[in-house]
Each structure stands twice: as C-alpha cells, then as structure tokens.
Design an enzyme around this catalytic site. Sequence first.
Site, PDB file in Angstrom:
ATOM      1  N   SER A 129     -51.708 -49.039  -9.547  1.00 47.39           N
ATOM      2  CA  SER A 129     -51.467 -47.613  -9.767  1.00 47.39           C
ATOM      3  C   SER A 129     -51.950 -46.811  -8.531  1.00 47.39           C
ATOM      4  O   SER A 129     -51.754 -47.088  -7.315  1.00 47.39           O
ATOM      5  CB  SER A 129     -52.132 -47.176 -10.871  1.00 47.39           C
ATOM      6  OG  SER A 129     -51.564 -45.953 -11.244  1.00 47.39           O
ATOM      7  N   HIS A 164     -45.582 -47.486 -11.196  1.00 47.72           N
ATOM      8  CA  HIS A 164     -45.018 -46.835 -12.523  1.00 47.72           C
ATOM      9  C   HIS A 164     -43.510 -46.591 -12.515  1.00 47.72           C
ATOM     10  O   HIS A 164     -43.216 -45.470 -13.007  1.00 47.72           O
ATOM     11  CB  HIS A 164     -45.636 -45.832 -13.052  1.00 47.72           C
ATOM     12  CG  HIS A 164     -47.489 -46.150 -13.400  1.00 47.72           C
ATOM     13  ND1 HIS A 164     -47.873 -47.154 -13.688  1.00 47.72           N
ATOM     14  CD2 HIS A 164     -48.248 -45.493 -12.578  1.00 47.72           C
ATOM     15  CE1 HIS A 164     -49.164 -47.253 -13.800  1.00 47.72           C
ATOM     16  NE2 HIS A 164     -49.367 -46.284 -12.843  1.00 47.72           N
TER      17      HIS A 164
END
Length: 240
Positions: A129, A164
């Site tokens: 992330s 993501h």
Amino acid sequence: MVTAPPRRLALLGGGFSTDDDRLLDGWLLGHARAGRPKVCFVPTASGDAPAYIEKFRAAFGPDDCEPGVLALFQRELSDDELRTFLLAQDVVYVGGGNTANLLAVWRTHGVDRLLGEAHDRGTLLCGISAGANCWAQGSHTDSFGPLTSLPDGLGLLPGSVCPHYDGEPGRRSSYLAAVASGALPAGWALEDGVGALFADGALAEAVTRAPRARLFRVEPDGQGGAVERAVPCRLLTEAQ
C-alpha cells in the site's frame, strides 16, 4: 572490477498484515541476499502503530530472519546510528497507511536519502500500500481523503504505482484517468494478492497468491485515454 549489486524493489499486494498464508512474505524472503536476512519493518505510514509492529514481530521470527523495527515518532537513534542501522539491513519492509505523511516524516529525518543509499548497495526495498507507493516517482493515494494523484515519491522506481487496484471502489477508474491526463506517469497497478519484483527499474518477476489477482502495466493510449495490459503472474503455492 567490483560489480555493483542490482537495485531491487518489491511491490506487495499483501503480506503479513493482510494474509494468513504468508506466501508473499515467503517469496520476498527468498529474494533476500542472505539466507537469514536482517529485515527491518518501517511502520511510519501508520504512525508507528503498536499493533502493526506486534503483528510484524509475530510474523517474522528469529527462525526466518533477524527482525528489526525502525520507529521515527519516538526516535531513539542518532543520525550516525540511523545510517548504520539502515545500511546493515538486507530487507526494508514498509507498512501501509498514509503515503503523504510517510514521505514527509522520512524527509524530515533524512530516511529518504538513507534508503536511496541502501538501495544502491543492494538492500531489497519493499512494502504494501503506502509502502509500495513511496518508491515510485508518483502514486495513486487516499492520503488526503478522496482518491487522488501524488506526483511526489522517492523516484527509485520509474513511473507511478497504484495499490488496491481491485480492492477499493474507484481505484481503477481514478488511476486510469490520472495516467490518461498526465497527472501521473505510466506505471504499475497491483491487485490485492500480487507481488512484483523490479531490478534496476525493470520488472523481473510477478507472482500472485490468488489465482485471479493480476498485475497491470498502465500507459497513455495516445488518444487522451489510458490502456492497461495484464502481466502474467506465477501462482505461489504452499509447497514452494
């Protein structure tokens, strides 16, 4: 003549913080330059969250590696000690959280420069992330609330990164629009479950712990839009 080690980066769409099978972390450790590597977890993006640190310590035990943690919000190391510590690591593993805050704190403490030096010396840099976003020239982030472009990374990986890609509403369309408009340069979009290893800026290997998870190369199409190209990923299994 001494040959410089390859400068390696790994982008992770999972790992100890999200997955129970540890497949991506096992794959990652398999690329460390030492059999029992020194692995430093950097939880800056989460504000050095204690629960995140404990999860790392539970996942990375002394049987697999020599684990360590770099905490900056209650920093204890001097500048010289910080440099010595980071340059001694075989793997620097950066956790998720707020990408913009991560970069600001690193620059305040000079960690950005030290990570660049470690990268040049062969330390494997990686993260999930925000910990994937930070290495590129720019990234797709929710650091400011709504999804937006952050053209302000460390630049150790050419182009941009979007994590993501399939896991959060709006990620795909927003990143495609950013690349199409030039707000972000062409780059890499990771679906959750994917791992991508780069050597000297070029993709060296792509893997996945989930059969349907994919890695995409996203580029402008020359007509005001953007095109995505799926990259083949090797499926990781427990047997490996």
